[in-house]
Design a protein around this motif. Structure first.
Motif, PDB file in Angstrom:
ATOM      1  N   SER A 179       0.826  -1.202   0.000  1.00 50.73           N
ATOM      2  CA  SER A 179       0.000   0.000   0.000  1.00 50.73           C
ATOM      3  C   SER A 179       0.861   1.253   0.000  1.00 50.73           C
ATOM      4  CB  SER A 179      -0.926  -0.002   1.216  1.00 50.73           C
ATOM      5  OG  SER A 179      -1.726   1.159   1.249  1.00 50.73           O
ATOM      6  N   ALA A 180       1.863   1.287   0.887  1.00 47.15           N
ATOM      7  CA  ALA A 180       2.750   2.450   0.958  1.00 47.15           C
ATOM      8  C   ALA A 180       3.520   2.633  -0.338  1.00 47.15           C
ATOM      9  CB  ALA A 180       3.706   2.293   2.136  1.00 47.15           C
ATOM     10  N   LYS A 181       3.957   1.529  -0.939  1.00 45.94           N
ATOM     11  CA  LYS A 181       4.708   1.597  -2.204  1.00 45.94           C
ATOM     12  C   LYS A 181       3.842   2.199  -3.309  1.00 45.94           C
ATOM     13  CE  LYS A 181       7.584  -1.320  -5.204  1.00 45.94           C
ATOM     14  NZ  LYS A 181       6.923  -1.128  -6.501  1.00 45.94           N
ATOM     15  N   ALA A 182       2.574   1.779  -3.374  1.00 42.10           N
ATOM     16  CA  ALA A 182       1.674   2.318  -4.396  1.00 42.10           C
ATOM     17  C   ALA A 182       1.496   3.817  -4.238  1.00 42.10           C
ATOM     18  CB  ALA A 182       0.324   1.612  -4.331  1.00 42.10           C
ATOM     19  N   VAL A 183       1.403   4.283  -2.984  1.00 44.10           N
ATOM     20  CA  VAL A 183       1.223   5.711  -2.732  1.00 44.10           C
ATOM     21  C   VAL A 183       2.474   6.493  -3.114  1.00 44.10           C
ATOM     22  CG1 VAL A 183       0.919   7.453  -0.929  1.00 44.10           C
ATOM     23  CG2 VAL A 183      -0.532   5.420  -0.957  1.00 44.10           C
ATOM     24  N   THR A 184       3.643   6.035  -2.678  1.00 44.33           N
ATOM     25  CA  THR A 184       4.884   6.782  -2.933  1.00 44.33           C
ATOM     26  C   THR A 184       5.259   6.794  -4.401  1.00 44.33           C
ATOM     27  OG1 THR A 184       6.212   4.811  -2.421  1.00 44.33           O
ATOM     28  CG2 THR A 184       5.776   6.361  -0.624  1.00 44.33           C
ATOM     29  N   GLU A 185       4.730   5.832  -5.165  1.00 49.26           N
ATOM     30  CA  GLU A 185       5.022   5.791  -6.606  1.00 49.26           C
ATOM     31  C   GLU A 185       3.913   6.431  -7.426  1.00 49.26           C
ATOM     32  OE1 GLU A 185       5.763   1.720  -7.549  1.00 49.26           O
ATOM     33  OE2 GLU A 185       7.744   1.696  -6.586  1.00 49.26           O
ATOM     34  N   ALA A 186       3.043   7.202  -6.782  1.00 52.80           N
ATOM     35  CA  ALA A 186       1.958   7.887  -7.497  1.00 52.80           C
ATOM     36  C   ALA A 186       2.532   8.746  -8.613  1.00 52.80           C
ATOM     37  CB  ALA A 186       1.158   8.748  -6.526  1.00 52.80           C
ATOM     38  N   SER A 187       1.895   8.702  -9.778  1.00 55.97           N
ATOM     39  CA  SER A 187       2.405   9.433 -10.937  1.00 55.97           C
ATOM     40  C   SER A 187       1.244  10.023 -11.718  1.00 55.97           C
ATOM     41  CB  SER A 187       3.231   8.490 -11.819  1.00 55.97           C
ATOM     42  OG  SER A 187       2.421   7.413 -12.275  1.00 55.97           O
ATOM     43  N   GLY A 188       1.559  10.588 -12.868  1.00 53.01           N
ATOM     44  CA  GLY A 188       0.543  11.185 -13.720  1.00 53.01           C
ATOM     45  C   GLY A 188       0.555  12.691 -13.632  1.00 53.01           C
ATOM     46  N   ASP A 189      -0.489  13.314 -14.178  1.00 57.94           N
ATOM     47  CA  ASP A 189      -0.561  14.772 -14.241  1.00 57.94           C
ATOM     48  C   ASP A 189      -1.632  15.362 -13.333  1.00 57.94           C
ATOM     49  OD1 ASP A 189       1.417  14.782 -16.226  1.00 57.94           O
ATOM     50  OD2 ASP A 189      -0.092  14.428 -17.794  1.00 57.94           O
ATOM     51  N   GLY A 190      -2.426  14.523 -12.713  1.00 62.32           N
ATOM     52  CA  GLY A 190      -3.555  15.035 -11.954  1.00 62.32           C
ATOM     53  C   GLY A 190      -3.256  15.281 -10.494  1.00 62.32           C
ATOM     54  N   LEU A 191      -4.288  15.740  -9.818  1.00 61.61           N
ATOM     55  CA  LEU A 191      -4.206  15.992  -8.381  1.00 61.61           C
ATOM     56  C   LEU A 191      -3.958  14.705  -7.613  1.00 61.61           C
ATOM     57  CD1 LEU A 191      -4.847  18.052  -6.002  1.00 61.61           C
ATOM     58  CD2 LEU A 191      -7.187  17.185  -6.124  1.00 61.61           C
ATOM     59  N   ILE A 192      -4.540  13.593  -8.107  1.00 59.45           N
ATOM     60  CA  ILE A 192      -4.476  12.302  -7.437  1.00 59.45           C
ATOM     61  C   ILE A 192      -4.237  11.213  -8.482  1.00 59.45           C
ATOM     62  CG2 ILE A 192      -5.827  10.615  -6.097  1.00 59.45           C
ATOM     63  CD1 ILE A 192      -7.428  13.041  -5.006  1.00 59.45           C
ATOM     64  N   ASP A 193      -3.405  10.244  -8.140  1.00 61.81           N
ATOM     65  CA  ASP A 193      -3.212   9.069  -8.979  1.00 61.81           C
ATOM     66  C   ASP A 193      -4.244   8.040  -8.541  1.00 61.81           C
ATOM     67  OD1 ASP A 193      -2.472   6.692 -10.200  1.00 61.81           O
ATOM     68  OD2 ASP A 193      -0.321   7.000  -9.899  1.00 61.81           O
TER      69      ASP A 193
END
Length: 344
Positions: free
Chosen positions: A6-20
């Motif tokens: 779960s933490a890994k998914a959050v820290t690797e958030a990407s893209g151009d938006g406010l939220i991944d």
């Protein structure tokens, strides 16, 4: 649960938006035990019977015509996350952080983490949900994974859900219902039926008022667009709050009049459980606006009890005849003004 994933998914958030949002879905599922969805035959038929009976009773008491959604599902917690992630994205997806922060990547990670906490918390606590699928477009959404109760709930007796209800959905989070019933030391079957009646009252509101979804969507879009531009549309929030107070209050009125058992003990036990939560859970509830929802319940219930005492439940039901019949913010605290304007 896998908190590291779960933490890994959050820290690797990407893209151009406010939220991944893909990261939110992955992280929330990883942080949440899905729970058991092995329904017995009695439980499966029980869900169907509860929903069917609630529809019949609410129709009789409210004097309104409505149909159940085509999508009626018994879910575990991961199913609920999957069903709601699109709703959260539709509501918040128009916000943009590019150019509004010096470090958009860090802001995206922080926002993705915040939404993960919110979804995981809700997935562990939601019991039932009537989902009008606000802000969805086109073919709004088909069924997601889960044990489906709709065949028994809407199909028995030769009466199926009408096409007008196909863009709404009804969910029951089975592991949460069982866990909370056990914690409260009440019968699982009785507690499940109480939840079913409450959610069907919301189906009655949206079914009786085809304009209600659009009314709420317009105000949500105004509020979110203003936030995206860095401002606050207070009038849109006031109108949205007044409408949701009417929705919650009318549902409480129907529960009082339609449920075929006493439930004061259930309400008190649920409230005592809420008050007894730890400080972290209390903080998350405040951040998610659950205190405001409680106020909407209480304020709306007081309004509709006064109206129903004066003109009966059917008199209160005229609130759904047209948008102009919704109470204003001022009328919610002075129901006699609403009666003078709309009913008398």
């Amino acid at each position: 649960m896998n908190l590291l994933r779960s933490a890994k998914a959050v820290t690797e958030a990407s893209g151009d938006g406010l939220i991944d949002w893909a990261a939110v879905a992955e992280a929330a599922r990883a942080a949440t035990d899905p729970g058991d969805l092995a329904l017995t035959a009695d439980e499966r038929s029980g869900y169907a019977a509860d929903v069917r009976d609630a529809r019949t009773r609410v129709r009789e008491v409210a004097g309104v015509s409505f149909d159940l959604p085509d999508t009626i599902e018994v879910q575990h917690r991961h199913h609920w996350i999957d069903a709601n992630i699109a709703t959260f994205e539709r509501i918040m997806g128009t916000l943009d952080i590019e150019g509004r922060t010096l470090v958009p990547g860090l802001a995206r990670v922080a926002n993705t983490g915040s939404m993960t906490v919110a979804l995981a918390f809700l997935a562990n606590n939601v019991l039932g949900q009537y989902d009008p699928l606000l802000l969805a477009e086109g073919d709004r959404r088909g069924a997601v994974g889960g044990g489906t109760a709709s065949g028994g709930a809407a199909g028995e007796g030769g009466e199926g859900a009408a096409s007008g209800a196909t863009d709404h959905a009804l969910y029951f989070v089975h592991p949460n219902i069982g866990r909370v019933a056990d914690e409260l030391d009440v019968s699982r079957a009785r507690f499940r039926r109480w939840i079913a009646f409450h959610e069907v009252t919301h189906a009655a509101e949206f079914g009786a008022a085809p304009w209600l979804s659009g009314h709420l969507e317009a105000r949500m879009e105004r509020a979110v667009d203003a936030l995206g531009e860095g401002s606050l549309d207070r009038e849109a929030f006031r109108e949205l709050d007044a409408a949701m107070t009417a929705v919650e209050g009318y549902a409480e009125l129907l529960m009082d009049r339609a449920f075929d058992d006493e439930y004061a003990d259930l309400r008190e036990k649920v409230e005592a459980r809420r008050r007894g939560r730890g400080p972290v859970a209390q903080l998350v509830r405040r951040l998610l606006g659950m205190g405001m929802k409680r106020r909407q319940y209480e304020r709306g219930k007081a309004f509709f009890e006064t109206v129903a005492d004066a003109r009966g439940v059917e008199g209160a039901s005229v609130v759904w005849d047209r948008p102009e019949n919704l109470p204003t913010n001022a009328e919610l605290d002075a129901p006699e003004q609403w009666l003078d304007r709309v009913v008398r």
